[in-house]
Structures are given as C-alpha cells and as structure tokens.
Enzyme design. Structure first.
Site, PDB file in Angstrom:
ATOM      1  N   SER A 193      60.781 -33.641 -47.307  1.00 62.64           N
ATOM      2  CA  SER A 193      61.919 -32.941 -46.695  1.00 62.64           C
ATOM      3  C   SER A 193      61.547 -31.642 -46.000  1.00 62.64           C
ATOM      4  O   SER A 193      62.422 -30.830 -45.693  1.00 62.64           O
ATOM      5  CB  SER A 193      63.024 -32.663 -47.735  1.00 62.64           C
ATOM      6  OG  SER A 193      63.484 -33.869 -48.295  1.00 62.64           O
ATOM      7  N   GLY A 245      59.981 -31.662 -43.044  1.00 62.24           N
ATOM      8  CA  GLY A 245      60.076 -31.902 -41.603  1.00 62.24           C
ATOM      9  C   GLY A 245      58.845 -32.547 -40.989  1.00 62.24           C
ATOM     10  O   GLY A 245      58.643 -32.458 -39.778  1.00 62.24           O
ATOM     11  N   GLU A 264      56.468 -46.353 -43.270  1.00 55.98           N
ATOM     12  CA  GLU A 264      57.581 -46.105 -44.192  1.00 55.98           C
ATOM     13  C   GLU A 264      58.933 -46.252 -43.499  1.00 55.98           C
ATOM     14  O   GLU A 264      59.854 -46.860 -44.040  1.00 55.98           O
ATOM     15  CB  GLU A 264      57.459 -44.706 -44.794  1.00 55.98           C
ATOM     16  CG  GLU A 264      58.529 -44.387 -45.808  1.00 55.98           C
ATOM     17  CD  GLU A 264      58.356 -43.010 -46.428  1.00 55.98           C
ATOM     18  OE1 GLU A 264      58.498 -42.886 -47.660  1.00 55.98           O
ATOM     19  OE2 GLU A 264      58.066 -42.057 -45.676  1.00 55.98           O
ATOM     20  N   ARG A 318      66.178 -40.643 -34.785  1.00 55.60           N
ATOM     21  CA  ARG A 318      65.718 -39.271 -34.993  1.00 55.60           C
ATOM     22  C   ARG A 318      65.355 -38.615 -33.662  1.00 55.60           C
ATOM     23  O   ARG A 318      65.650 -37.437 -33.439  1.00 55.60           O
ATOM     24  CB  ARG A 318      64.508 -39.255 -35.926  1.00 55.60           C
ATOM     25  CG  ARG A 318      64.853 -39.365 -37.402  1.00 55.60           C
ATOM     26  CD  ARG A 318      63.611 -39.426 -38.267  1.00 55.60           C
ATOM     27  NE  ARG A 318      63.945 -39.369 -39.680  1.00 55.60           N
ATOM     28  CZ  ARG A 318      63.746 -38.321 -40.471  1.00 55.60           C
ATOM     29  NH1 ARG A 318      63.203 -37.218 -39.988  1.00 55.60           N
ATOM     30  NH2 ARG A 318      64.070 -38.355 -41.744  1.00 55.60           N
ATOM     31  N   GLN A 360      51.164 -36.537 -47.873  1.00 54.56           N
ATOM     32  CA  GLN A 360      51.988 -35.909 -48.891  1.00 54.56           C
ATOM     33  C   GLN A 360      51.155 -34.906 -49.688  1.00 54.56           C
ATOM     34  O   GLN A 360      49.932 -35.033 -49.787  1.00 54.56           O
ATOM     35  CB  GLN A 360      52.537 -36.964 -49.848  1.00 54.56           C
ATOM     36  CG  GLN A 360      53.468 -37.969 -49.196  1.00 54.56           C
ATOM     37  CD  GLN A 360      54.890 -37.447 -49.070  1.00 54.56           C
ATOM     38  OE1 GLN A 360      55.124 -36.236 -49.058  1.00 54.56           O
ATOM     39  NE2 GLN A 360      55.846 -38.344 -48.964  1.00 54.56           N
ATOM     40  N   ARG A 392      46.704 -34.633 -51.894  1.00 56.22           N
ATOM     41  CA  ARG A 392      46.371 -35.709 -52.805  1.00 56.22           C
ATOM     42  C   ARG A 392      45.028 -36.302 -52.401  1.00 56.22           C
ATOM     43  O   ARG A 392      44.808 -36.602 -51.239  1.00 56.22           O
ATOM     44  CB  ARG A 392      47.455 -36.782 -52.785  1.00 56.22           C
ATOM     45  CG  ARG A 392      48.765 -36.308 -53.414  1.00 56.22           C
ATOM     46  CD  ARG A 392      49.835 -37.380 -53.350  1.00 56.22           C
ATOM     47  NE  ARG A 392      51.053 -36.935 -54.022  1.00 56.22           N
ATOM     48  CZ  ARG A 392      52.202 -37.618 -54.004  1.00 56.22           C
ATOM     49  NH1 ARG A 392      52.273 -38.760 -53.363  1.00 56.22           N
ATOM     50  NH2 ARG A 392      53.276 -37.154 -54.624  1.00 56.22           N
ATOM     51  N   GLU A 393      44.147 -36.479 -53.365  1.00 59.32           N
ATOM     52  CA  GLU A 393      42.778 -36.937 -53.093  1.00 59.32           C
ATOM     53  C   GLU A 393      42.137 -36.023 -52.055  1.00 59.32           C
ATOM     54  O   GLU A 393      41.595 -36.471 -51.053  1.00 59.32           O
ATOM     55  CB  GLU A 393      42.773 -38.401 -52.621  1.00 59.32           C
ATOM     56  CG  GLU A 393      43.652 -39.330 -53.415  1.00 59.32           C
ATOM     57  CD  GLU A 393      43.275 -39.383 -54.881  1.00 59.32           C
ATOM     58  OE1 GLU A 393      42.118 -39.104 -55.221  1.00 59.32           O
ATOM     59  OE2 GLU A 393      44.157 -39.696 -55.690  1.00 59.32           O
ATOM     60  N   GLY A 408      39.523 -34.056 -51.645  1.00 59.63           N
ATOM     61  CA  GLY A 408      38.119 -33.900 -51.283  1.00 59.63           C
ATOM     62  C   GLY A 408      37.744 -34.583 -49.996  1.00 59.63           C
ATOM     63  O   GLY A 408      37.182 -33.974 -49.084  1.00 59.63           O
ATOM     64  N   LYS A 450      42.615 -25.488 -41.847  1.00 61.34           N
ATOM     65  CA  LYS A 450      41.276 -25.870 -41.387  1.00 61.34           C
ATOM     66  C   LYS A 450      41.352 -26.155 -39.903  1.00 61.34           C
ATOM     67  O   LYS A 450      42.267 -26.842 -39.432  1.00 61.34           O
ATOM     68  CB  LYS A 450      40.755 -27.109 -42.127  1.00 61.34           C
ATOM     69  CG  LYS A 450      39.373 -27.541 -41.630  1.00 61.34           C
ATOM     70  CD  LYS A 450      38.855 -28.786 -42.347  1.00 61.34           C
ATOM     71  CE  LYS A 450      37.489 -29.192 -41.795  1.00 61.34           C
ATOM     72  NZ  LYS A 450      36.967 -30.429 -42.426  1.00 61.34           N
TER      73      LYS A 450
END
Length: 411
Positions: free
Chosen positions: A181, A183, A208, A217, A332, A351-352, A354, A387
């Site tokens: 949420s 954006g 998704e 949208r 995410q 998430r994950e 590395g 980065k």
C-alpha cells in the site's frame, strides 16, 4: 535430437526465431534437420512465411523428412524453453566439434597452442566477449572535439529522481521495493507511461494484478479520476469527467504499453515474450517491468527460497544485458520495517536481500509517512535511492494521491 526438433518446431510457430536464434546449419547434428533449417532460412530470406505448407510445397518432401515428419515437429514446439533447447543443441555441437578438433590434431600432429586456439573458438559461438583497450580507446579518441548524441536513460517523470539517476539505464536492473500500500504499482505505471510517451516500448509482466486492473489504474491516475468512481463510471462520474474521458483514453493509447498478466511466469517465459515484442516493434527500445520479484516462478523447487531468488535476480540482470534495456522489478519488504520507530526501509529489509543487493544496479525504496500517521492531507512520497551503481544515492520527493494513483514528480 529432441532439442533440435523442439528448436525447429518453435521456429515454425514463431518465424522470427529463425534469425533471432543466431544458429547456423552446422549446429544441427541430424542431416534432415540441417535440410529443414536451411529450407527455413531460404524461405525467411525471401520474405515468405515458414510453415508446414510452404516447406512441403517449396522443397522436395523427401529431402526434409517427409510430410508426417515436418508436421510432427510442431508438437515439439515450446516457446518458453526455446533458449534452453538452443543451449542443449550448442553444447552437443561443441562436444562434436571438440572431438573433431582433437581427432584432426592427433592425425596432423598439431602443436599445443593450435589445439588450444581451436578449442577456445568453441567456447561461445554466439557472443564475442573480447575487446582490446586500444580499440575501445579509439572509439572515444575524438569525443572532446566532436559532438555526439548521448544515449539517455528512460526518465521516470519525477524530476528529483531523474536528476539523481539520470533515468533508468539500458542493461541495468532496478529494484523498487516497499511495504504493501505504499504505491509500488502506481509508481511502476507512472514510469511506464512516461517511457512510452518518449518512444520506449513498455512491457509489463504482472504476476499478481490483471491487465484490466492495470488499465483502470492508468485511467484513474492519468485522468485524475477517483478509483471509487472508476467502479461505475456511467453512474458516478460527473459531466466534466465524462468529457475528459476520451482525451485520457487517447493519451494512454499513445504510450504503446503491453501487458502480460499470467501468474507463475518464469524468467524464460518473460524473456521469450520480450524477444517476440522486440521483433514486432523493431524501431522501439523496450523497458521491462515485473510485478513482482518473489512471484516469478522458479523452475528449481528443490532449492531454498534464498537460492531461488538469487538465481532469478541473476537471470533478470542477464536479461537486461542481453536485450540492452532497463529491467525494473518490484519487490516486497519484510515486516521488520514495522518494528522500528523510523519505518523508512533499509537494505536489510529486502526479502532474501543478499542476492538482490549484489545483482541490482539501482535499489529504490518508497516511503509515505501518511500511511502510518493517517494524515489524509500529507501527499508526500519519499523515493529513497539506497543503491546506485553509477551515480549518487539520496532521497527524491514526489506527491502521491492514493485516491487516484497520480504521481506528481515536480515537488
């Protein structure tokens, strides 16, 4: 031989693969397959369609295996794994050629350096990765004296962000990450339509959200229509909005945006669809969007999620380089963000994280304080560049209307 049949069958289904695969007749082992591929190349060069009928009516059927054999090739076609079948073919070709080089070397008593040169030539027949510094320097020797056209990155349409990144560069992988949420999808669509309006070819792989949802949208954000009103435009839109509707539709059509909304797509399937679109629109440079990273289907279910994500991010980076275009992937963030007083994302929240940190050229986080404060009057969105392999890091600010999805980048 199965790989050769799959390659030929796929070429019959999608004729552009005949030239795009960069194969030669010698790469095929089966003599019949050599004849079929040569026949395909001749038909393609003459501007004719390559299919079951044209092959059998243009060439002698017995030379290309007969009608039944050619017809059955179509059963082996599988476009998502076409590149894998080509790789299998080339590996087999290299093995054959290696044995041939060694056999001749023994017969003719070649010196070791000639043997090594012969074997090195087989390492990669498709891409030359060699460049001498002298040649590279010669390319830029006159740059201070002759004005050259500078290739610009695809602009985001957000002034401060474009200043920081100089646009999304060809061959680079960008990760846009945020909590739900914040954006992410609206930022992606904002960048995509601006890229399309500047003659890019936006290709959106939505794992998704459906294509119709993305369309709605885009209409809401471009026309500044409330998403609530978009549920029933006939009843809920006022006269001015209905008057603005055709202009909004026309403006969006100019972006030449394309959606692929099947769930569980693999990188190989994405790559195949990109290649097809490039051949359909050869005059436009693509820009690829994927929503989102961990929904990309991994073909290796035996490994951990960390290894799967690592393989996917490496494949996405390789795809950016292969097609020489930007690849922008949404991601995410973990729930660790919610546990801190300052909820602005950090690299470790990925998430994950590395493999993502290692492979991405640009990592961009989205943050809206209003999401936590519930202040409806605060439209500020922070775009935190954490980065930037080829530029500075920092924070750009835009205005974001969560009711329409509109992003205003001149804040």
């Amino acid at each position: 031989m199965m790989a050769e049949k799959a390659v030929l069958g796929s070429m019959m289904k999608e004729n552009y693969l005949i030239t795009d695969a960069n194969l030669s007749v010698s790469h095929f082992a089966d003599p019949v397959h050599k004849m079929i591929f040569q026949s395909m190349k001749e038909l393609r060069a003459s501007g004719k369609a390559v299919d079951f009928i044209t092959l059998l009516t243009t060439f002698h059927p017995q030379d290309i295996g007969g009608a039944n054999y050619v017809r059955e090739l179509a059963d082996y076609a599988h476009l998502p794994t076409f590149d894998d079948h080509v790789t299998v073919m080339l590996d087999a070709w290299r093995e054959r050629e290696t044995r041939n080089v060694l056999h001749i070397a023994i017969q003719e008593n070649w010196p070791i350096d000639r043997i090594m040169n012969g074997l090195d030539a087989l390492l990669d027949n498709r891409v030359c990765d060699y460049a001498s510094l002298s040649a590279l320097l010669a390319d830029v020797y006159e740059d201070p004296y002759i004005k050259k056209e500078i290739a610009e990155g695809a602009k985001a349409g957000i002034g401060a962000l474009d200043t920081m990144t100089d646009g999304f560069k060809d061959g680079e992988l960008t990760i846009i990450a945020a909590r739900p949420s914040m954006g992410k999808s609206d930022i992606m669509l904002h960048i995509a339509k601006h890229a399309g309006w500047t003659n890019r070819l936006p290709l959106i792989f939505s794992l998704e959200m459906s294509a119709t949802s993305l369309r709605d949208r885009l209409l809401a954000s471009t026309g500044r229509f409330s998403r609530i009103r978009m549920r029933d435009p006939y009843t809920m839109m006022n006269d001015k909005q209905k008057t603005d509707w055709p202009r909004t539709v026309g403006r969006l059509a100019e972006s030449n945006m394309h959606f692929f909304d099947r769930s569980k797509q693999t990188v190989a399937e994405i790559r195949m669809n990109v290649r097809k679109m490039i051949n359909t629109y050869p005059d436009k440079k693509p820009i690829i969007f994927i929503d989102y990273l961990t929904l990309i289907h991994s073909e290796d279910k035996s490994s951990s999620m960390h290894l799967q994500v690592s393989k996917i991010t490496k494949d996405l980076k390789a795809m950016a380089r292969e097609f020489n275009c930007p690849v922008i992937t949404l991601a995410q963030l973990s729930r660790a963000v919610e546990q801190r007083h300052d909820k602005r994302p950090l690299m470790s929240d990925l998430r994950e994280s590395g493999s993502i940190e290692e492979d991405a050229d640009v990592i961009l986080f989205l943050y809206r304080d209003a999401y936590y404060s519930k202040n409806e009057n605060d439209l500020t969105m922070e775009l935190i560049v954490s980065k930037n392999r080829n530029g500075p890091v920092g924070t750009a600010v835009a205005m974001y209307n969560k009711f329409t999805g509109e992003v205003i980048g001149n804040a």
